[in-house]
Design a protein around this motif. Structure first.
Motif, short mmCIF file in Angstrom:
data_model
loop_
_atom_site.label_atom_id
_atom_site.label_comp_id
_atom_site.label_asym_id
_atom_site.label_seq_id
_atom_site.Cartn_x
_atom_site.Cartn_y
_atom_site.Cartn_z
N UNK A 170 5.89 -14.09 -52.53
CA UNK A 170 6.24 -14.00 -53.95
C UNK A 170 7.31 -12.95 -54.18
N UNK A 171 7.24 -11.82 -53.45
CA UNK A 171 8.26 -10.79 -53.57
C UNK A 171 9.62 -11.33 -53.15
N UNK A 172 9.62 -12.12 -52.07
CA UNK A 172 10.88 -12.73 -51.62
C UNK A 172 11.42 -13.70 -52.66
N UNK B 113 18.26 -9.23 -46.88
CA UNK B 113 18.47 -7.85 -46.45
C UNK B 113 19.17 -7.10 -47.57
N UNK B 114 18.66 -5.89 -47.87
CA UNK B 114 19.25 -5.08 -48.92
C UNK B 114 19.03 -5.69 -50.30
N UNK C 25 15.74 -2.29 -52.03
CA UNK C 25 15.39 -2.69 -50.67
C UNK C 25 16.38 -2.11 -49.67
N UNK C 26 15.88 -1.89 -48.46
CA UNK C 26 16.78 -1.42 -47.41
C UNK C 26 17.35 -2.64 -46.68
N UNK D 19 10.98 -4.97 -45.29
CA UNK D 19 10.93 -3.53 -45.13
C UNK D 19 9.89 -2.87 -46.05
N UNK D 20 9.30 -3.67 -46.95
CA UNK D 20 8.28 -3.11 -47.83
C UNK D 20 6.98 -2.89 -47.05
#
Length: 358
Positions: free
Chosen positions: A50-52, A72-73, A87-88, A94-95
């Protein structure tokens, strides 16, 4: 013997499980978190999938920058508190994973998979005889108990009955009581509805009667205004007639005074003539005109009290007293009330014309 105590932990667990399930709902998919669960910097949790999805919705062009499907990022906002999440280079991967929430989900699923019936049965055991199930009901003490309590225990002298029989009977009585309460509630609601309709009818009737009352008094005020206008006109006519008469007398007396003054002036001038012949030639009949002027009779003056207007005094005490007696007529119907004002106006005419007499 109180077997209901054994149900309290079970009920409490069920309630706690429901509250726990509400805490394990993802705010995006509105379902229980699916592994892996990531925790955001604002301490809110999301399914990583869901975050994605949220990240891709917030950055529709970001995925085209790389050849892989990994985001990414970039940045997006927490759906719960709108805090901005940066985000990194690893993107949503990366979370940090929330292993505690994942373990709680596993425990919850294990507890939820246990049959409820088996949990309930293990609490229905006799407290005095731990290996005996509660299978009878003591009618004297009104508590469920076991067979050994009836044979050797505290209920050996009591009257008992099979537990299913009492269960069915009390459940039937409860069902009948519920039906009676529901029927009683329906009757009470019907009465409430009727009383609300009565309240509405009272308001409508009061509003209509207020309108009729205002109309009656407005018509009465109109009659009074009309009669006042008629009396004022009669007073104005009498005033005009008296003023015309007195002003006519003033003009008549003024003309006589002017002629008399001129005659006096002429007579005085003639008396100053020293020559007798010339005096007699200039005013041969002067003394005759003076004598005639002194004997002229003028029109009579206004009689005493002519200026008085007291005959136009109006007495309204009896009318005011009659108005104070106006009251409601409970026995009169709507049609009678509509006809009554016309009759009152017709009968009030002679009463209100009385002041014209004086």
């Amino acid at each position: 013997m109180n077997f209901t105590v054994g149900f309290k932990p079970l009920l409490g667990d069920a309630h706690s499980m429901d509250n726990l399930e509400k805490q394990l709902i993802c705010p995006i998919c509105l379902e229980m978190f699916s592994k892996p669960v990531v925790i955001l910097p604002c301490q809110h949790n999301l399914c990583r999938k869901c975050a994605n999805d949220v990240f891709q919705a917030s950055n529709p062009l970001w995925q085209s920058r790389g050849s892989t499907t990994v985001s990414s990022g970039g940045r997006f906002r927490c759906p719960s508190c709108r805090h901005e999440v940066v985000l990194d280079r690893h993107g949503v991967y990366g979370l940090q994973r929330n292993l505690l929430v994942e373990n709680i989900i596993d425990i919850y699923k294990q507890e939820s998979s246990r049959p409820l019936h088996s949990k309930a049965e293990q609490h229905l055991m006799c407290e005095e005889h731990e290996e005996e199930k509660i299978n009878i009901y003591c009618l004297s003490c009104e508590v469920p108990t076991c067979s050994l309590c009836k044979v050797f225990g505290a209920h050996k002298d009591c009257e008992v009955a099979p537990l299913p029989t009492i269960y069915k009977r009390q459940k039937s009585e409860l069902s009948d009581g519920i039906a009676m309460l529901v029927a009683g509630n329906d009757r009470v609601q019907a009465v409430i509805t009727q009383m609300e309709e009565v309240c509405q009818t009272i308001e409508d009737n009061s509003r209509r009667q207020k309108q009729l009352l205002n109309q009656r008094f407005e018509s009465l005020c109109a009659v009074l205004e009309e009669r006042k206008g008629e009396l004022l006109q009669a007073l104005a006519r009498e005033q005009e007639e008296k003023l015309q008469r007195v002003r006519g007398l003033i003009r008549q007396y003024g003309d006589h005074l002017e002629a008399s003054s001129k005659l006096v002036e002429s007579a005085i001038q003639s008396m100053e003539e020293p020559q007798m012949a010339l005096y007699l030639q200039l005013s041969p009949c002067g003394h005759c005109r003076v004598g005639a002027m002194s004997k002229v009779e003028l029109a009579g003056r206004p009689e005493p009290g002519y200026e008085s207007m007291e005959q136009f005094t109006v007495s309204v005490e009896h009318v005011a007293e009659m108005l104070r007696t106006i009251d409601f007529q409970p026995g009169a119907s709507g049609e009678e009330e509509e006809v009554a004002p016309d009759g009152e106006e017709g009968s009030a005419g002679p009463e209100e014309e009385r002041p014209d007499g004086p």
